[in-house]
Design an enzyme around this catalytic site. Structure first.
Site, PDB file in Angstrom:
ATOM      1  N   ASP A  39       0.856  -1.191   0.000  1.00  0.00           N
ATOM      2  CA  ASP A  39       0.000   0.000   0.000  1.00  0.00           C
ATOM      3  C   ASP A  39       0.888   1.235   0.000  1.00  0.00           C
ATOM      4  O   ASP A  39       1.894   1.278  -0.696  1.00  0.00           O
ATOM      5  CB  ASP A  39      -0.919  -0.048   1.230  1.00  0.00           C
ATOM      6  CG  ASP A  39      -2.234   0.670   1.023  1.00  0.00           C
ATOM      7  OD1 ASP A  39      -2.246   1.908   1.107  1.00  0.00           O
ATOM      8  OD2 ASP A  39      -3.255  -0.005   0.774  1.00  0.00           O
ATOM      9  N   HIS A  77      -3.333   5.523   4.299  1.00  0.00           N
ATOM     10  CA  HIS A  77      -4.146   4.395   3.859  1.00  0.00           C
ATOM     11  C   HIS A  77      -3.554   3.057   4.303  1.00  0.00           C
ATOM     12  O   HIS A  77      -4.258   2.172   4.809  1.00  0.00           O
ATOM     13  CB  HIS A  77      -4.296   4.451   2.337  1.00  0.00           C
ATOM     14  CG  HIS A  77      -5.358   3.558   1.782  1.00  0.00           C
ATOM     15  ND1 HIS A  77      -5.103   2.286   1.334  1.00  0.00           N
ATOM     16  CD2 HIS A  77      -6.686   3.768   1.584  1.00  0.00           C
ATOM     17  CE1 HIS A  77      -6.218   1.733   0.879  1.00  0.00           C
ATOM     18  NE2 HIS A  77      -7.204   2.622   1.014  1.00  0.00           N
ATOM     19  N   ASN A 122     -14.922  -0.162  -5.547  1.00  0.00           N
ATOM     20  CA  ASN A 122     -15.978   0.668  -4.973  1.00  0.00           C
ATOM     21  C   ASN A 122     -16.855   1.340  -6.014  1.00  0.00           C
ATOM     22  O   ASN A 122     -17.449   2.381  -5.752  1.00  0.00           O
ATOM     23  CB  ASN A 122     -15.355   1.750  -4.081  1.00  0.00           C
ATOM     24  CG  ASN A 122     -14.474   1.167  -2.997  1.00  0.00           C
ATOM     25  OD1 ASN A 122     -14.741   0.088  -2.480  1.00  0.00           O
ATOM     26  ND2 ASN A 122     -13.409   1.882  -2.658  1.00  0.00           N
ATOM     27  N   SER A 164     -11.510  -1.152   0.719  1.00  0.00           N
ATOM     28  CA  SER A 164     -10.155  -1.048   1.271  1.00  0.00           C
ATOM     29  C   SER A 164     -10.072  -1.644   2.664  1.00  0.00           C
ATOM     30  O   SER A 164      -9.033  -2.176   3.063  1.00  0.00           O
ATOM     31  CB  SER A 164      -9.710   0.413   1.319  1.00  0.00           C
ATOM     32  OG  SER A 164      -9.383   0.884   0.037  1.00  0.00           O
TER      33      SER A 164
END
Length: 644
Positions: free
Chosen positions: A259, A293, A394, A462
């Site tokens: 990430d 994140h 998403n 996520s």
């Protein structure tokens, strides 16, 4: 000759009408009471708990999952398997309304099944903790002064076989009833005898642990781990993490988070000392978060639990391997992506989670990255493979154009809300494996931020991917020999089938919008543990008339084994001049007085069955089996005692 009146004739045959009504009413009451009694029982002693036979649930034991599947084929009146107890090889089935009798008769006639009975419910309540399953075992404890010979004679006269004394309880035995008998009825009959102190069925019932609630101050917000209805959610719409923690915590596992990096100094994370950045290489700090994140994903998967700090992760004792792929404007190359995956595998990652990729446009998978996926699956974890989890997306769209998440080498995770619904934004399609909790309802996910921080507002798929990855870490910590395909398949098979009325699950259990359902950590860890090698097990049965049946299971295919019978029942195996079992004289294979060595080989399934007749009645022996597993290596079974 004149005939008498009908009334006279009735009185002649039946007598007074009022009297007959009383007799008939009494008989009816007696019949109804007997019928009700057949459907009601107490658990262990009269008055302790009222048990009622369920009209919709059946419990049974099965020899193997294949036997169960074959036996259930073609049985009419079944709705499906309600609960599996893989470690005990038992199942609870749900039947259609009014179909209990027919299903019981059909299942009792099928090979490979035993102990087919209705499920008994405390006070008639059909909840998991109130279900009692009747086994083929009972417990009997004899009065002091009753000799062993008298005890065994009482059991033999009723067709019962002792499996040996109950450790520490004087005069108490574990007893098996013959197939077709009812252990509760047999125990009740024994309990009425003067020579018996007590007797009761050896019910199988759920022993719920008090919830393992970590002391992390924000845990009450973490509905995805324990949903009590907080914030307008639906109670129990969670992954059953609390129950899974009684079995595994993720200790010894490593979750790679590819990430923006991970805050390596966060007080609520255990982060590996070496991080990786494909542009800068490996080393301390190389995987530190350049955004937030990655740290949030790491917190969902593996925040430290029960440390009185912030939140807890799904796998609260797992380590995080930080990999910083995405930084700056977010550009990257196939070679950089590939390097992240192969490095994670080489560093011993057990699980890899990814929560990145575009929405609304195709996302083709470079052949180099696909090969990196294969590298992880073929070389990771010593060849067992490191499963790769991926956030489904998403965009509320078919995930097929996203070749990363729809790859057969990744595990696609969609989002479920705290209201037990698929999140409206969550991508769907044939490649969707299952859902895991995230935002979209009345609450989002409470997790970590860099610099020791935390947030209540993490969400999207996520959050779903690291949640499922955390469950995989729990599974692997409980059963380290799992392959990556076993992890994936168990997660699919144990997922909770939520919203069946709208999910449209197909014959394989898959839904285009819900996948195989919501991740169930408790069931997944239990199923993972069921794959562990089972201990060598010896069983001996006799009807008490000089016959014996021996069964030995869970050996290696065609393995050599030894067995010994000892008449010296007052000197437990391994403490007297017995056959040794590796504790006395096993290495020299000596043959002390009073023992009969037995030498044979297991079949191709690792089992051995043998029967004999003509043994002297009244003889009480102990026996054990010893499997030869290698040079100077062996495994010893349980010890069994029987009286012929």
């Amino acid at each position: 000759m004149a005939r008498g009146s009908g009334t006279d004739r009735y009185h002649e045959v039946f007598g007074d009408c009022a009297f007959m009504r009383t007799v008939l009413a009494t008989l009816l009451v007696l019949f109804l009471s007997l019928t009700a009694a057949a459907q009601q029982r107490f658990a262990y002693r009269d008055g302790d708990a009222s048990l009622t036979a369920s009209s919709r649930l059946v419990s049974l034991a099965f020899a193997s999952p294949a036997d169960l599947e074959a036996a259930l084929e073609g049985v009419s009146g079944l709705e499906g398997v309600e609960t599996m107890l893989p470690l005990r090889r038992r199942a609870i089935l749900r039947v259609v309304e009014g179909g209990l009798s027919e299903v019981l008769q059909s299942l009792q006639a099928r090979s490979g099944l035993t102990d087919v009975h209705p499920v008994w419910l405390v006070n008639g309540r059909d909840v998991a903790d109130a279900r009692y399953l009747l086994t083929d075992e009972l417990i009997v404890a004899f009065q002091a002064g009753v000799q062993v010979e008298e005890q065994q004679a009482i059991l033999r006269s009723r067709g019962l076989a002792s499996q040996g004394p109950v450790p520490g309880i004087e005069g108490a035995y574990l007893v098996t009833v013959r197939q077709g008998l009812d252990a509760w009825d047999a125990a009740r009959a024994l309990d009425r005898l003067e020579d018996v102190r007590f007797a009761h069925a050896n019910w199988l019932r759920r022993l719920p642990l008090r919830d393992t609630i970590p002391n992390d101050p924000l845990f009450a917000n973490q509905w995805h781990l324990k949903n009590t209805g907080q914030g307008g959610g639906v109670p129990n719409a969670d992954i059953r993490a609390v129950q899974a923690w009684d079995l595994a915590l993720g200790a010894g596992t490593t979750i790679a988070v590819i990430d923006t990096g991970v805050d390596s100094s966060h007080p609520d994370l255990v982060v590996a000392p070496q991080g990786f950045d494909p542009l800068l290489g490996a080393g301390p700090g190389m995987g530190d978060d350049v955004g937030s994140h990655g740290t949030s994903c790491a917190g969902v998967a593996a925040a430290i639990g029960d440390n009185a700090t912030l939140v807890t992760g799904v796998a609260p004792q797992a380590q995080v391997l930080p990999i910083r792929l995405i930084q700056g404007a977010g550009f990257g190359t196939a070679s950089e992506e590939s390097a992240c995956f192969t490095w994670a595998s080489d560093q011993g990652a057990d699980v890899i989670t990814n929560s990145w990729g575009p929405d609304g446009i195709p996302f083709p998978l470079p052949p180099l990255v696909e090969q990196a996926f294969l590298y992880c699956l073929q070389n990771g974890r010593g060849g067992r493979g490191a499963p790769i989890f991926w956030a489904a997306g998403n965009g509320n769209e078919d995930m097929a154009p996203d070749a990363y998440v729809s790859s057969p080498y990744t595990i696609a995770v969609g989002a479920q809300t705290n209201q037990n619904l698929r999140a409206s934004y969550s991508d769907f399609g044939a490649a969707l494996d299952f859902l895991a909790p995230s935002s979209g309802g009345t609450r989002s996910i409470n997790t970590l931020l860099p610099n020791g921080g935390w947030t209540l507002l993490f969400g999207g798929t996520s959050a779903s991917s690291p949640c499922a990855a955390g469950v995989a870490a729990l599974m692997i910590s409980a059963a380290p020999n799992l392959t990556w395909t076993q992890v994936r398949d168990i997660l699919r098979a144990t997922a909770a089938k939520i919203q069946s009325s709208v999910a449209a699950y197909d014959a394989t259990g898959h839904s285009l919008t819900y996948g195989y359902g919501r991740v169930n950590a408790d069931a997944a860890v239990q199923a993972a543990m069921a794959t562990l090698p089972q201990a060598l097990h010896l069983q001996m049965y006799t009807t008490g008339v000089g016959d014996i049946v021996i069964g030995i299971t869970h050996m290696g295919p065609l393995h050599e084994f030894l067995m010994a019978f000892s008449q010296q029942i007052y000197a437990p195996m391994g403490t007297g001049p017995l056959f040794g079992v590796g504790l006395d004289a096993f290495i020299t294979l000596s043959r002390p007085p009073g023992t009969i060595p037995f030498h044979h080989w297991a079949d191709a399934n690792g089992e051995f069955f043998w029967g004999a007749m003509g043994l002297p009645a009244g003889l009480t022996v102990q026996a054990t089996a010893v499997e030869i597993t290698g040079t100077y290596a062996w495994e010893v079974s349980n010890v069994v005692q029987v009286t012929f």
